[in-house]
Design a protein around this motif. Structure first.
Motif, PDB file in Angstrom:
ATOM      1  N   TYR A 175     -56.796   4.822 -84.306  1.00 31.49           N
ATOM      2  CA  TYR A 175     -57.020   3.642 -85.389  1.00 31.49           C
ATOM      3  C   TYR A 175     -57.806   4.300 -86.479  1.00 31.49           C
ATOM      4  CZ  TYR A 175     -59.544  -0.396 -87.375  1.00 31.49           C
ATOM      5  OH  TYR A 175     -60.008  -1.367 -88.475  1.00 31.49           O
ATOM      6  N   ARG A 176     -58.539   5.186 -86.366  1.00 36.58           N
ATOM      7  CA  ARG A 176     -59.321   5.695 -87.440  1.00 36.58           C
ATOM      8  C   ARG A 176     -58.907   6.980 -88.480  1.00 36.58           C
ATOM      9  NH1 ARG A 176     -64.544   3.414 -88.049  1.00 36.58           N
ATOM     10  NH2 ARG A 176     -65.115   2.372 -86.079  1.00 36.58           N
ATOM     11  N   GLY A 177     -57.454   7.394 -87.656  1.00 32.89           N
ATOM     12  CA  GLY A 177     -56.787   8.420 -88.128  1.00 32.89           C
ATOM     13  C   GLY A 177     -57.908   9.749 -87.815  1.00 32.89           C
ATOM     14  N   GLU A 178     -58.304  10.038 -86.701  1.00 39.57           N
ATOM     15  CA  GLU A 178     -59.252  11.128 -86.398  1.00 39.57           C
ATOM     16  C   GLU A 178     -58.331  12.231 -85.850  1.00 39.57           C
ATOM     17  OE1 GLU A 178     -62.160  11.698 -87.232  1.00 39.57           O
ATOM     18  OE2 GLU A 178     -63.020   9.639 -87.612  1.00 39.57           O
ATOM     19  N   GLN A 179     -58.657  13.437 -85.693  1.00 40.97           N
ATOM     20  CA  GLN A 179     -57.944  14.610 -85.434  1.00 40.97           C
ATOM     21  C   GLN A 179     -58.420  15.146 -84.121  1.00 40.97           C
ATOM     22  OE1 GLN A 179     -56.195  16.092 -89.714  1.00 40.97           O
ATOM     23  NE2 GLN A 179     -57.553  17.388 -88.471  1.00 40.97           N
ATOM     24  N   PHE A 180     -58.438  13.989 -82.985  1.00 45.67           N
ATOM     25  CA  PHE A 180     -58.714  14.615 -81.698  1.00 45.67           C
ATOM     26  C   PHE A 180     -58.083  13.532 -80.572  1.00 45.67           C
ATOM     27  CE2 PHE A 180     -62.042  11.266 -82.157  1.00 45.67           C
ATOM     28  CZ  PHE A 180     -62.072  10.323 -81.216  1.00 45.67           C
ATOM     29  N   SER A 181     -57.968  14.077 -79.434  1.00 45.20           N
ATOM     30  CA  SER A 181     -57.273  13.249 -78.261  1.00 45.20           C
ATOM     31  C   SER A 181     -58.042  13.723 -76.976  1.00 45.20           C
ATOM     32  CB  SER A 181     -55.974  13.538 -78.061  1.00 45.20           C
ATOM     33  OG  SER A 181     -55.605  14.870 -77.938  1.00 45.20           O
ATOM     34  N   VAL A 182     -58.307  12.847 -75.926  1.00 42.84           N
ATOM     35  CA  VAL A 182     -58.865  13.108 -74.826  1.00 42.84           C
ATOM     36  C   VAL A 182     -57.630  13.204 -73.903  1.00 42.84           C
ATOM     37  CG1 VAL A 182     -60.456  12.186 -72.979  1.00 42.84           C
ATOM     38  CG2 VAL A 182     -61.008  11.813 -75.383  1.00 42.84           C
ATOM     39  N   LEU A 183     -57.560  14.239 -73.138  1.00 43.11           N
ATOM     40  CA  LEU A 183     -56.292  14.554 -72.253  1.00 43.11           C
ATOM     41  C   LEU A 183     -56.684  14.153 -70.963  1.00 43.11           C
ATOM     42  CD1 LEU A 183     -55.442  18.304 -73.355  1.00 43.11           C
ATOM     43  CD2 LEU A 183     -54.634  16.130 -74.212  1.00 43.11           C
ATOM     44  N   ASN A 184     -58.071  14.061 -70.587  1.00 40.96           N
ATOM     45  CA  ASN A 184     -58.547  13.817 -69.187  1.00 40.96           C
ATOM     46  C   ASN A 184     -59.798  13.621 -69.207  1.00 40.96           C
ATOM     47  OD1 ASN A 184     -58.086  13.753 -66.324  1.00 40.96           O
ATOM     48  ND2 ASN A 184     -59.278  15.526 -66.158  1.00 40.96           N
ATOM     49  N   CYS A 185     -60.419  12.588 -68.488  1.00 34.54           N
ATOM     50  CA  CYS A 185     -61.703  12.192 -68.225  1.00 34.54           C
ATOM     51  C   CYS A 185     -61.984  12.066 -66.792  1.00 34.54           C
ATOM     52  CB  CYS A 185     -62.026  10.887 -69.126  1.00 34.54           C
ATOM     53  SG  CYS A 185     -63.815  10.482 -68.735  1.00 34.54           S
ATOM     54  N   SER A 186     -62.830  12.777 -66.084  1.00 30.61           N
ATOM     55  CA  SER A 186     -62.983  12.570 -64.495  1.00 30.61           C
ATOM     56  C   SER A 186     -64.227  12.578 -64.147  1.00 30.61           C
ATOM     57  CB  SER A 186     -62.244  13.776 -63.906  1.00 30.61           C
ATOM     58  OG  SER A 186     -62.779  15.070 -64.314  1.00 30.61           O
ATOM     59  N   LEU A 187     -64.530  11.875 -63.107  1.00 36.61           N
ATOM     60  CA  LEU A 187     -65.811  11.711 -62.373  1.00 36.61           C
ATOM     61  C   LEU A 187     -65.993  12.963 -61.330  1.00 36.61           C
ATOM     62  CD1 LEU A 187     -66.188   7.942 -61.602  1.00 36.61           C
ATOM     63  CD2 LEU A 187     -67.282   9.088 -63.591  1.00 36.61           C
ATOM     64  N   LYS A 188     -67.200  13.907 -61.485  1.00 39.54           N
ATOM     65  CA  LYS A 188     -67.378  14.870 -60.421  1.00 39.54           C
ATOM     66  C   LYS A 188     -68.447  14.979 -59.866  1.00 39.54           C
ATOM     67  CE  LYS A 188     -64.005  17.506 -62.339  1.00 39.54           C
ATOM     68  NZ  LYS A 188     -62.899  18.166 -61.506  1.00 39.54           N
ATOM     69  N   ASN A 189     -68.281  15.397 -58.586  1.00 41.11           N
ATOM     70  CA  ASN A 189     -69.461  15.569 -57.610  1.00 41.11           C
ATOM     71  C   ASN A 189     -70.796  16.311 -58.061  1.00 41.11           C
ATOM     72  OD1 ASN A 189     -68.586  13.418 -55.398  1.00 41.11           O
ATOM     73  ND2 ASN A 189     -66.872  15.110 -54.952  1.00 41.11           N
ATOM     74  N   LYS A 190     -71.792  16.032 -57.621  1.00 42.26           N
ATOM     75  CA  LYS A 190     -72.819  16.995 -57.701  1.00 42.26           C
ATOM     76  C   LYS A 190     -72.521  18.608 -57.522  1.00 42.26           C
ATOM     77  CE  LYS A 190     -77.141  17.091 -59.082  1.00 42.26           C
ATOM     78  NZ  LYS A 190     -77.608  16.722 -60.649  1.00 42.26           N
ATOM     79  N   ARG A 191     -72.742  19.214 -58.155  1.00 38.75           N
ATOM     80  CA  ARG A 191     -72.696  20.858 -57.956  1.00 38.75           C
ATOM     81  C   ARG A 191     -71.385  21.429 -58.076  1.00 38.75           C
ATOM     82  NH1 ARG A 191     -76.546  24.052 -55.993  1.00 38.75           N
ATOM     83  NH2 ARG A 191     -78.405  22.979 -55.206  1.00 38.75           N
TER      84      ARG A 191
END
Length: 219
Positions: A175-191
Motif C-alpha cells: 500500500y505504501r510502496g515500501e521496499q520490503f516483504s515478509v517471507l515467513n513468520c513463525s512461532l518458536k518454542n523456548k530455546r
C-alpha cells in the motif's frame, strides 16, 4: 541504451518479544533486526548450538538474581551480540494499557467483548508498528526480505499473531510502496532461537532502565 534499475536484496531475521504485564509495569514490546549474514555467522550459530543443547542456564533477565552461572551465560551472549551491535536495529514501544481500560467502557457492547477487542488491538497493532519501523527506510536501492520469529505462547496462538503480522506487514508494504516483504513468520518454542533470547534480555534491560528513571524522578 536504456539502463535497468537493479535493487540490492538484503535478507534479515527479526525477533519479537514482550516484557511486563498490566499488573507489573512498565509493559513493553520490542523487535530486534539482525541481518541474516550475521545471524548465520559462526559466533551466532555457536550460541544457538549451546542454547539448543541446554548448555546455557535460563537466559531471562527477570530471573537474574546474581547467580554466577547465569551471569556468565548472559555476559557471553551479550558480549557476542555487542560485536555486531552496529549492524542491528532495535525498536521498542513502552505502552500503558490503563487508558485503554477506560476507553473500552465507552464501547456499546458487553465488556467481555470489549476486553477481547482491546487485547486484539494490543497484540496486533503494536507488534505491527514495531516491525514496520524496523523494515522501512532502508534506502531506494535496497529491497529487504525478512523472516520473523516470535516465542510461542497461547496468547499469540489465539490471536494468530504469526499469520496476521505477515499479512498486515506485506499489505502495508504494498500500500505504501515500501521496499520490503515478509517471507515467513513463525512461532518458536523456548530455546530454539538465540535471537529471541537476546531480544528478551534487551527488553529486560530496557525495562529496568525505565523503572530506575521513574524511581529517580520521584526522589
Amino acid at each position: 541504451m536504456e539502463q535497468k534499475y537493479v535493487l540490492n536484496v538484503e535478507t534479515v531475521n527479526i525477533f519479537f518479544d514482550e516484557s511486563g504485564t498490566k499488573n507489573d509495569k512498565p509493559t513493553i514490546m520490542g523487535g530486534l533486526l539482525i541481518p541474516t549474514k550475521i545471524y548465520n555467522s559462526f559466533e551466532f550459530q555457536e550460541l544457538n548450538r549451546k542454547l539448543r543443547e541446554n548448555k546455557f542456564t535460563k537466559l531471562h533477565w527477570t530471573n537474574y538474581t546474581g547467580y554466577e552461572e547465569m551471569r556468565k551465560d548472559i555476559l557471553e551472549v551479550l558480549t557476542t551480540f555487542a560485536k555486531f551491535a552496529r549492524f542491528v536495529k532495535l525498536n521498542v514501544i513502552n505502552y500503558n494499557a490503563n487508558p485503554l481500560d477506560i476507553r473500552k467502557k465507552l464501547y456499546n457492547q458487553k465488556q467481555k467483548a470489549a476486553e477481547l477487542l482491546m487485547q486484539k488491538m494490543i497484540y496486533t497493532k503494536i507488534p505491527e508498528r514495531i516491525l514496520y519501523g524496523l523494515l522501512r527506510n532502508y534506502g531506494k536501492d535496497v529491497y529487504i526480505k525478512s523472516q520473523i520469529f516470535i516465542e510461542k505462547s497461547n496468547r499469540y496462538e489465539g490471536f494468530k499473531l504469526d499469520t496476521n503480522l505477515m499479512d498486515q506487514l506485506n499489505i502495508q508494504s504494498m500500500y505504501r510502496g515500501e521496499q520490503f516483504s515478509v517471507l515467513n513468520c513463525s512461532l518458536k518454542n523456548k530455546r530454539e532461537e538465540i535471537g529471541i533470547e537476546i531480544t528478551d534480555l534487551l527488553l529486560g534491560i530496557v525495562r529496568q532502565i525505565i523503572k530506575k528513571m521513574k524511581l529517580c524522578q520521584r526522589v
